[in-house]
Each structure stands twice: as structure tokens, then as C-alpha cells.
Design a protein around this motif. Sequence first.
Motif, PDB file in Angstrom:
ATOM      1  N   GLU A  56     -36.064 -47.616  11.501  1.00  0.00           N
ATOM      2  CA  GLU A  56     -36.994 -48.052  10.458  1.00  0.00           C
ATOM      3  C   GLU A  56     -36.302 -47.842   9.112  1.00  0.00           C
ATOM      4  OE1 GLU A  56     -41.532 -47.564  10.484  1.00  0.00           O
ATOM      5  OE2 GLU A  56     -40.852 -45.991   9.111  1.00  0.00           O
TER       6      GLU A  56
ATOM      7  N   ARG B  97     -38.936 -52.223  11.116  1.00  0.00           N
ATOM      8  CA  ARG B  97     -38.184 -51.697  12.252  1.00  0.00           C
ATOM      9  C   ARG B  97     -37.113 -52.721  12.609  1.00  0.00           C
ATOM     10  NH1 ARG B  97     -36.754 -47.147  14.720  1.00  0.00           N
ATOM     11  NH2 ARG B  97     -38.851 -46.389  14.186  1.00  0.00           N
TER      12      ARG B  97
ATOM     13  N   SER C 145     -32.096 -48.878  17.173  1.00  0.00           N
ATOM     14  CA  SER C 145     -33.078 -49.381  16.215  1.00  0.00           C
ATOM     15  C   SER C 145     -33.336 -48.327  15.154  1.00  0.00           C
ATOM     16  CB  SER C 145     -34.387 -49.760  16.914  1.00  0.00           C
ATOM     17  OG  SER C 145     -35.038 -48.596  17.414  1.00  0.00           O
TER      18      SER C 145
END
Length: 371
Positions: free
Chosen positions: A257, A271, A255
Motif C-alpha cells: 500500500e 494497493r 504487494s
Amino acid sequence: MGTGPAALAGRALDALSPPPRLVDWSLLAVVVLEAVTGFVSFTVGSPSGWPIFWLHRILGLTFLAFLGFKLVRVRHRLARLAEWRASTVVSVLTLLAAVGAFATGIAWVFGLDVRLAYWTLLSVHVGFGLALLPLLAWHLASRFRLPRRRDFEGRRTTLKYAALLLGGGVAYRSQELANRVLDTGGEDRRFTGSQPREGAGNGSFPVTSWVADDPDPIDRDGWTLTVAGEVETSPEYAYDELAGESGETGITGDSEEALLDCTSGWYTVQRWRGVRVGDLLETAGVRERARFVRFVSVTGYRWSLPIEEAREALLATHVGGERLSHGHGAPLRLVAPGRRGFQWVKWVHRVEVRRRDDPAQWVVTLLSGFE
């Protein structure tokens, strides 16, 4: 000789105005430069590209001065409606496109955030600008007169152009100051001019499509991602494997941002969750001669990244803790930090490792999605 305000303004305009033929050709040159810088700005997502946006805005304000010189010269002809010809109609249409481009641009930078049907003011500004280029060329062709040598002679002409550009720069900085003083929200904008969209998840930022891209919703159960091209193997992945919803994926989720800056004039920080492109390439085994990675949508839309940049990109299945919605590119969309929104390919179903870049992708962006 008059001494009233009108007379003083007239003398000031005469002092600043270049020769009439130079004014006409300067209008065309500025519009062409505006089109070029506007087009290039669509591809700039990194703050290091700020000079392109500054130049575009300063040239726009300088264009207003040239337009003023032109209108002062021809105002009497425009006022005589009985003497209008076909070329006069073209001139008026050109003027309307110029005023529309300038007015929507100014309204946008001062924080006005309205939509006209599906379009933001920034999109309307682009539309006026695209219409202005052929109209102005048509207008000049109907009154074609090349500049004369004497139009360029002397330091006075050079000083006039320098003063006009400097005035455009001062006006631009004054506009920024006015935004801060009046609290128009301009301080929240990026250097690209994009306005913020707050929140997390699918509903917090607009759904936009490039040109005609508008596929039917994709069945996740029947969809697969293929990695092909300059690789040792060509694996295929089901949605559950990439989304981390399978018990034995063989793929490590990731993941990040990242900021999405759309060319329609907004940006959002979200995100994103999915798989790192570098992990997919490592599993497939990239050949030594590979230089680019192309991401292909189910619509035919595609975009390529240099392979080292592509390794760091993410193929997202989720945003803000939610599964991507169809409008935002489900089942899978590219997340490419530092790139503009139209380069974040939606509905990705194929990753192609290539030896060469793909210049034809510029054409495909205008054709994809059409039946």
C-alpha cells in the motif's frame, strides 16, 4: 494632513514600504525564490520536506505586499492610457501574470477544485508563475536602476523586511485556520497541498502524463522487461511472469500500500501489486560497483534511484486488485514511496543498474514523448 481611512492607509503603507528601488528588486528576488522553491517542491514527497512548502507560501504572501507598494507608486501612470508606451504594456502583462499566480494559488489552498481544460488550478498557478519570471525581468530591464547604498542603510529597512516576512507567516497560518473553520476540505490535504482522491483501482484517480508522454497502448504479449547494466546476467521477463499469471514464473510476486502524490495537485493511497525491484536485482546478480538503478519508459522518459532505495521499490502490474490500465502505466510502472508522481515512471521496459547517477534525466523529462 488628512485623517480619513484612505489617508491612514496611505501612511501605513509608507511606514512599511522599503525604498522604491528596493521594492522593485525585492519583487524580482521573491519571484526567483518562488520559482526555486516551487521547482524543489515538485521533488519533495516526504513530510520532512515541509519547510520548502511553508517558505513558498509565505514568500507568495509577502510578494503581495511588495506588489501593493509598487501599484500605489505607479497607479497614476497606469491610469493615463494616452501616455502608455511599449514598456507600459510589459508592465501590465507582468501585473496580470502576478495577479493570476496569486489568485489561483489562493483559490487552490482554500479548496477550490476545478479543472480548466486539462489542467487543475495548481497547474494554472504554475503556468502563471513561469510566465511571471521572464516578464518581471523584462519589466525591470526596461527601467533598470540599481539600488543605492543609502537604500540599505539604517535599522528601519531591516525591520520593515522582518515585519513583511512575519506578516506573510501570520497570513499563512490565518489561512490554515480559516480552512478549518470554514470546512473547505483543506484538512484532508497533504503538506504538499495535494487533494485526496478516494477509491481503489484505475478509475479512482486521474490519468496524467508528464509533458508529451502519450504512447500508444502496449501489447502485453509482445512486451518484455530487460534488466541490464552492472549485473552478471541480463534477464528478460514476459508480462505473465511478472504479473503472476504464468504457471512457472521463477519470480515471487509482492504487494504494497503506497501513496502516490502527483504534482498536478492530488494524491491517492492504493494497493499496488507486482514484483519487488530487489528480487529482480538479486536474480540478475548486481556487481559491487553499482550505485544507482535507472527505470526507462518506452517513451524514453527515465528516472534513477539510489540502489538501496530502488531495492525497496515495486514494479507494479496491478492497482487496487485490477490490472494497470494503459493510462496508469501498463504493462509496468514504478512505485516509489516517498517520491512525487512524475518519478513513478510509467510504461517501464528496461531496468538499468549503473555506477553513476543520471543528471540528464532532468532534460529527458522535458523532451520524452516528442516525435
